[in-house]
Write a protein that holds these residues in place. Sequence first.
Motif, PDB file in Angstrom:
ATOM      1  N   TYR A 105      -5.849   2.363  -5.329  1.00 38.90           N
ATOM      2  CA  TYR A 105      -6.469   1.700  -4.181  1.00 38.90           C
ATOM      3  C   TYR A 105      -7.582   2.570  -3.615  1.00 38.90           C
ATOM      4  O   TYR A 105      -8.668   2.089  -3.317  1.00 38.90           O
ATOM      5  N   ARG A 106      -7.297   3.866  -3.442  1.00 44.04           N
ATOM      6  CA  ARG A 106      -8.326   4.843  -3.061  1.00 44.04           C
ATOM      7  C   ARG A 106      -8.173   6.071  -3.954  1.00 44.04           C
ATOM      8  O   ARG A 106      -7.111   6.690  -3.991  1.00 44.04           O
ATOM      9  N   GLN A 111      -4.201   6.738  -3.027  1.00 44.11           N
ATOM     10  CA  GLN A 111      -3.452   5.589  -2.544  1.00 44.11           C
ATOM     11  C   GLN A 111      -3.403   4.550  -3.653  1.00 44.11           C
ATOM     12  O   GLN A 111      -4.349   4.401  -4.426  1.00 44.11           O
ATOM     13  N   TYR A 112      -2.276   3.829  -3.711  1.00 48.04           N
ATOM     14  CA  TYR A 112      -2.088   2.821  -4.741  1.00 48.04           C
ATOM     15  C   TYR A 112      -1.830   1.462  -4.109  1.00 48.04           C
ATOM     16  O   TYR A 112      -1.355   1.370  -2.973  1.00 48.04           O
ATOM     17  N   ARG A 113      -2.126   0.426  -4.877  1.00 51.80           N
ATOM     18  CA  ARG A 113      -1.712  -0.931  -4.515  1.00 51.80           C
ATOM     19  C   ARG A 113      -0.674  -1.397  -5.541  1.00 51.80           C
ATOM     20  O   ARG A 113      -0.894  -1.291  -6.747  1.00 51.80           O
ATOM     21  N   LEU A 145       0.852  -1.186   0.000  1.00 51.96           N
ATOM     22  CA  LEU A 145       0.000   0.000   0.000  1.00 51.96           C
ATOM     23  C   LEU A 145       0.887   1.235   0.000  1.00 51.96           C
ATOM     24  O   LEU A 145       1.844   1.325   0.775  1.00 51.96           O
ATOM     25  N   SER A 196      -7.706  10.122  -1.119  1.00 48.79           N
ATOM     26  CA  SER A 196      -7.152   9.680   0.170  1.00 48.79           C
ATOM     27  C   SER A 196      -6.942  10.843   1.125  1.00 48.79           C
ATOM     28  O   SER A 196      -6.373  10.658   2.196  1.00 48.79           O
ATOM     29  N   SER A 229      -2.127  -0.148  -9.333  1.00 43.32           N
ATOM     30  CA  SER A 229      -3.484   0.316  -9.571  1.00 43.32           C
ATOM     31  C   SER A 229      -3.906   1.247  -8.438  1.00 43.32           C
ATOM     32  O   SER A 229      -3.279   1.280  -7.376  1.00 43.32           O
TER      33      SER A 229
END
Length: 395
Positions: free
Chosen positions: A121-122, A104-106, A95, A125, A119
């Motif tokens: 994530y949020r 936020q990214y994954r 994260l 954020s 990709s």
Amino acid sequence: MRKRRVFLTQMLFAGAALATRSRAATLPEPSSVVSNPPRRWDAHASAHYVPDPDILSLDADFKAMLFPGANIERVVTGMGWLEGPAWLGEARMLLLSDTVRSQQYRFVPSDTTGDGSLSVYRQESYHSNGNTLDTTGRVVTCEHDMRRVVRWELDGSCHVVADRFEGKTLNSPNDVVVHPGDGSIWFSDPAYGDTLIEGHPDSPGGLANRDGRLRWNLGDEVPTQFAGHARQPDHVFRVDAQSGAVEAVLTQEQLPSPNGLCFSPDLKTLYVISCNPDPGQQGAKGDNTIHAFDMVDGRPCHGRLFSDMMLDGHHMVPDGMRADVFGNLWCGASGPLGLAGVFCFNSAGKLIGRIRLPSGCSNPTFGGIKRNELYMCAGHDLFRLRLETQGAGLS
């Protein structure tokens, strides 16, 4: 002549992939981040050299943690400003916070390629920064824009861990760690996010917007309605896992401009970074050093200087840090090209190794299935190095 040299170099790289280790040792010395031009990291970068010239071993203990065949890899690029890496073991993903883009990214490492997939994530954020996991696997996040610390419950709902202290709203929570013993949440609260780039300034007259020229509520309807509007003194806070009570464990006088936090593996020491003076600060100011505190009855005391962050006559800028299972401290550092990257200190404060990066590193963390992959956030990029040691914390 230059084209001929490039062609010959490429041929050497191709041959090295099939050569034996002894033959590889006879290849010319590779370029590094201090070379001119600097080392390339894109698709046109040269083949990997072993050992990597930008991994500098200064002590036998550091060398013992290196895998001879591992190279520094750039696995993500083109971001705004990466911070707060946290490994989510059950999801097998990293994260990341982008404090500039407020996302936020994954990052999911690939089992078959050298990089992985990234990709969102949020999508929003609120300019999140630090992330970690609590003892039950829930994600805890610091939000600059909302000036709070939140926890994402297992059902997907959001719980506000802290947004004020003694009736006053927070500044911009920065880094967060969880004490594995009692489950308490510890976070630093400087004012680096009380800016237009990474959050929102104070309302007119506040310390981070004294003359009121900054249009503090432009375009941020939710944060300026519900978040804090006035900067307070810096603190390091502890949130009790049972009662939720917010306690100031370090004041600005004890540790100004607090940034990165880290517990030692035996939980006997708390490390805290004092960074650059933050916006609107009055009184004691940060000095870009690392401090160590003894943990006595669950609270920090007996503070002392752990590292002055001086290297080759330059005062480096520390940010975030993580400990490994041997008690070594891996700290992100910014400064001149060739010096910036990640510093590794042993528990006595001795610099035992360095990882040179093409820009300063904000935060490192350990991840991967075996927790032996060091991920390093460096501005627009994310780097990785596989090691023969493992992370000691929850994330």
